[in-house]
Design a protein around this motif. Structure first.
Motif, PDB file in Angstrom:
ATOM      1  N   TYR A  43     -13.641  -1.110   1.210  1.00 48.91           N
ATOM      2  CA  TYR A  43     -13.208   0.143   0.595  1.00 48.91           C
ATOM      3  C   TYR A  43     -14.360   0.753  -0.199  1.00 48.91           C
ATOM      4  O   TYR A  43     -15.222   0.052  -0.731  1.00 48.91           O
ATOM      5  CB  TYR A  43     -12.027  -0.111  -0.352  1.00 48.91           C
ATOM      6  N   GLN A  50      -9.310   8.870   3.680  1.00 47.80           N
ATOM      7  CA  GLN A  50     -10.633   9.422   3.361  1.00 47.80           C
ATOM      8  C   GLN A  50     -10.612  10.931   3.541  1.00 47.80           C
ATOM      9  O   GLN A  50     -10.242  11.434   4.602  1.00 47.80           O
ATOM     10  CB  GLN A  50     -11.704   8.802   4.269  1.00 47.80           C
ATOM     11  N   GLU A 101       0.410   1.312  -5.300  1.00 48.89           N
ATOM     12  CA  GLU A 101      -0.660   0.495  -5.851  1.00 48.89           C
ATOM     13  C   GLU A 101      -0.744  -0.842  -5.131  1.00 48.89           C
ATOM     14  O   GLU A 101       0.248  -1.360  -4.609  1.00 48.89           O
ATOM     15  CB  GLU A 101      -0.429   0.245  -7.345  1.00 48.89           C
ATOM     16  N   VAL A 149      -6.653  -5.298  -4.996  1.00 45.25           N
ATOM     17  CA  VAL A 149      -7.744  -5.374  -4.019  1.00 45.25           C
ATOM     18  C   VAL A 149      -8.824  -6.302  -4.558  1.00 45.25           C
ATOM     19  O   VAL A 149      -9.190  -6.241  -5.739  1.00 45.25           O
ATOM     20  CB  VAL A 149      -8.337  -3.972  -3.745  1.00 45.25           C
ATOM     21  N   ILE A 177      -4.903   3.317  -2.607  1.00 43.63           N
ATOM     22  CA  ILE A 177      -5.719   3.560  -1.423  1.00 43.63           C
ATOM     23  C   ILE A 177      -5.259   4.854  -0.773  1.00 43.63           C
ATOM     24  O   ILE A 177      -4.074   5.028  -0.462  1.00 43.63           O
ATOM     25  CB  ILE A 177      -5.614   2.383  -0.437  1.00 43.63           C
ATOM     26  N   GLN A 193       0.825  -1.198   0.000  1.00 49.03           N
ATOM     27  CA  GLN A 193       0.000   0.000   0.000  1.00 49.03           C
ATOM     28  C   GLN A 193       0.866   1.258   0.000  1.00 49.03           C
ATOM     29  O   GLN A 193       0.549   2.242  -0.662  1.00 49.03           O
ATOM     30  CB  GLN A 193      -0.936   0.005   1.207  1.00 49.03           C
ATOM     31  N   ALA A 196      -5.405  -0.869  -7.452  1.00 48.10           N
ATOM     32  CA  ALA A 196      -5.976   0.325  -6.831  1.00 48.10           C
ATOM     33  C   ALA A 196      -4.917   1.124  -6.085  1.00 48.10           C
ATOM     34  O   ALA A 196      -3.864   0.604  -5.713  1.00 48.10           O
ATOM     35  CB  ALA A 196      -7.095  -0.066  -5.865  1.00 48.10           C
ATOM     36  N   ILE A 254     -14.991  -4.058  -2.454  1.00 46.69           N
ATOM     37  CA  ILE A 254     -15.154  -2.669  -2.881  1.00 46.69           C
ATOM     38  C   ILE A 254     -16.641  -2.343  -3.011  1.00 46.69           C
ATOM     39  O   ILE A 254     -17.423  -3.122  -3.553  1.00 46.69           O
ATOM     40  CB  ILE A 254     -14.448  -2.434  -4.228  1.00 46.69           C
ATOM     41  N   LEU A 306      -9.379   4.257  -4.056  1.00 48.24           N
ATOM     42  CA  LEU A 306     -10.242   3.788  -2.987  1.00 48.24           C
ATOM     43  C   LEU A 306      -9.933   4.519  -1.689  1.00 48.24           C
ATOM     44  O   LEU A 306      -8.810   4.984  -1.487  1.00 48.24           O
ATOM     45  CB  LEU A 306     -10.049   2.282  -2.765  1.00 48.24           C
ATOM     46  N   VAL A 307     -10.936   4.586  -0.818  1.00 50.32           N
ATOM     47  CA  VAL A 307     -10.725   5.093   0.541  1.00 50.32           C
ATOM     48  C   VAL A 307     -11.152   4.006   1.514  1.00 50.32           C
ATOM     49  O   VAL A 307     -12.096   3.256   1.239  1.00 50.32           O
ATOM     50  CB  VAL A 307     -11.523   6.393   0.802  1.00 50.32           C
ATOM     51  N   PRO A 308     -10.460   3.869   2.650  1.00 50.23           N
ATOM     52  CA  PRO A 308     -10.877   2.883   3.649  1.00 50.23           C
ATOM     53  C   PRO A 308     -12.310   3.155   4.079  1.00 50.23           C
ATOM     54  O   PRO A 308     -12.712   4.305   4.269  1.00 50.23           O
ATOM     55  CB  PRO A 308      -9.901   3.129   4.798  1.00 50.23           C
ATOM     56  N   TYR A 309     -13.082   2.077   4.234  1.00 50.70           N
ATOM     57  CA  TYR A 309     -14.513   2.238   4.463  1.00 50.70           C
ATOM     58  C   TYR A 309     -14.849   1.670   5.834  1.00 50.70           C
ATOM     59  O   TYR A 309     -14.502   2.229   6.850  1.00 50.70           O
ATOM     60  CB  TYR A 309     -15.243   1.537   3.317  1.00 50.70           C
TER      61      TYR A 309
END
Length: 371
Positions: free
Chosen positions: A110, A137, A60, A63, A134, A56, A132, A68, A102-105
């Motif tokens: 994500y 957020q 890249e 994922v 990351i 990460q 992806a 997702i 992507l953003v951590p969810y």
């Protein structure tokens, strides 16, 4: 768009700091080596976790597509089956060229900030993972999504204006129904003061200069808040009102054609003039004519001028050319009205016979014209 969007750089500042990444990677790799030196089997899980962190940090990572989720508030509301299949063909032929963002969810999942079409196409192809980047957020996920998507030329004008209106409602005290009227009132005031060029110049200056410039244009309070949002997004408020706001008033059939069939905004605005009122017909008839014209525009890939010519032909079928009032007929009517019963009874038989024949001939011509 008139300029790059400077806000995007600050939104993702923590994601692309090359020097900091390299330092973090070195630290993580050193930690892995220390764990390896211990050679304890129970530390294998921790090593795998560190490997993931290294991936990460390097920019890249692969994922799992099933981890997702799409962004429910993303500006692009139009993703058709055809567009997914087209993107899938490109991915199959050329591979994935650009990473999704992507953003951590939540629950180790994500959320997509950018790349939903690529993600949908990857799932269509049966891919298990997708490449992806990351990023942390952003504080304002919705605005970050809007800033990202506004840079895409293929974002249709309907999705674009709806996303911008949503941002204005969320950020200011305006209701959606008030935005159009307020925008028109302020712009009209600026036009009256011949300051439109000064407003356009504010797109390319700093936020502080934008605020000062709007104050000089007598745009204050909530009105200024609205204009600052548009300027921050790289939009000229005058152009936004003229080219994008009318999209909200389009009939549902044209909105559907934009979202499902790729109808362009300028074509939709032209087609929207085919109304029951303009054609002087029932609503169902107008809808059928508009549907037929829309289908022809899409199948023939007509230009805007060609579309307008088609609309003119349709209107010509329903609207007869209005005839102006004839001065000669008006004079004749006045003279006939002058004829009294006494005048007629006092005329000779020959004159009355001639008048009768003449009136009968003209009456036949009048009936023919009326029919």
């Amino acid at each position: 768009m008139a300029r790059a969007l400077p806000q995007i750089n600050t939104k993702f500042k923590g994601a692309v700091q090359k020097t900091e990444q390299e330092k973090k990677i070195a630290e993580l790799q050193a930690e892995v080596e220390q764990l390896r030196a211990v050679s304890a089997p129970e530390l294998e899980a921790e090593i795998e976790k560190l490997r993931s962190q290294i991936q990460q940090s390097s920019g890249e990572v692969e994922v799992d597509v099933n981890l997702i989720d799409p962004n429910p508030n993303q500006p692009r509301q139009t993703i058709t089956g055809a567009s997914i299949q087209n993107k899938a063909r490109l991915l199959k032929k050329h591979g994935q060229i650009t990473s999704v963002i992507l953003v951590p969810y939540k629950d180790n999942r994500y959320m997509l900030l950018d790349g939903q079409l690529r993600w949908e196409a990857a799932r269509f192809l049966g891919w298990e993972t997708i490449r992806a980047v990351i990023v942390p957020q952003p504080q304002d996920l919705e605005q970050s999504s809007l800033l990202t998507f506004l840079g895409f030329e293929d974002l249709n004008p309907l999705d674009k204006v709806e996303a911008i209106i949503k941002e204005i409602v969320k950020t200011t005290d305006f209701e959606e129904s008030e935005i159009s009227t307020t925008l028109a009132t302020v712009i009209k005031r600026i036009e009256r003061d011949s300051k439109v060029k000064e407003l356009a110049k504010l797109i390319d200056v700093s936020s502080e200069e934008q605020q000062q410039g709007l104050s000089e244009l007598k745009v204050e309070g909530a009105e200024q808040d609205m204009f600052l949002i548009l300027l921050e997004l790289g939009l000229n408020p005058v152009s936004f009102r003229t080219n994008l706001m009318p999209m909200l008033s389009l009939p549902q059939d044209l909105k559907k054609a934009i979202r499902s069939n790729g109808l362009k905004g300028a074509h939709a605005l032209a087609l929207s003039t085919l109304t029951a009122t303009s054609l002087k017909v029932l609503e169902d008839t107008a809808l059928k004519e508009r549907a037929w014209a829309t289908d022809k525009v899409l199948k023939k890939n007509l230009t805007v001028p060609e579309t307008r010519a088609l609309i003119k032909e349709i209107k010509a079928k329903y609207l007869k050319k209005e005839k102006t009032e004839s001065k000669e007929i008006k004079v004749v009517i006045q003279k006939i009205n002058v004829l009294t019963q006494g005048t007629i009874e006092g005329a000779s038989t020959e004159q009355l016979t001639e008048l009768k024949e003449l009136l009968e001939q003209k009456l036949a011509a009048v009936n023919q014209a009326l029919n």
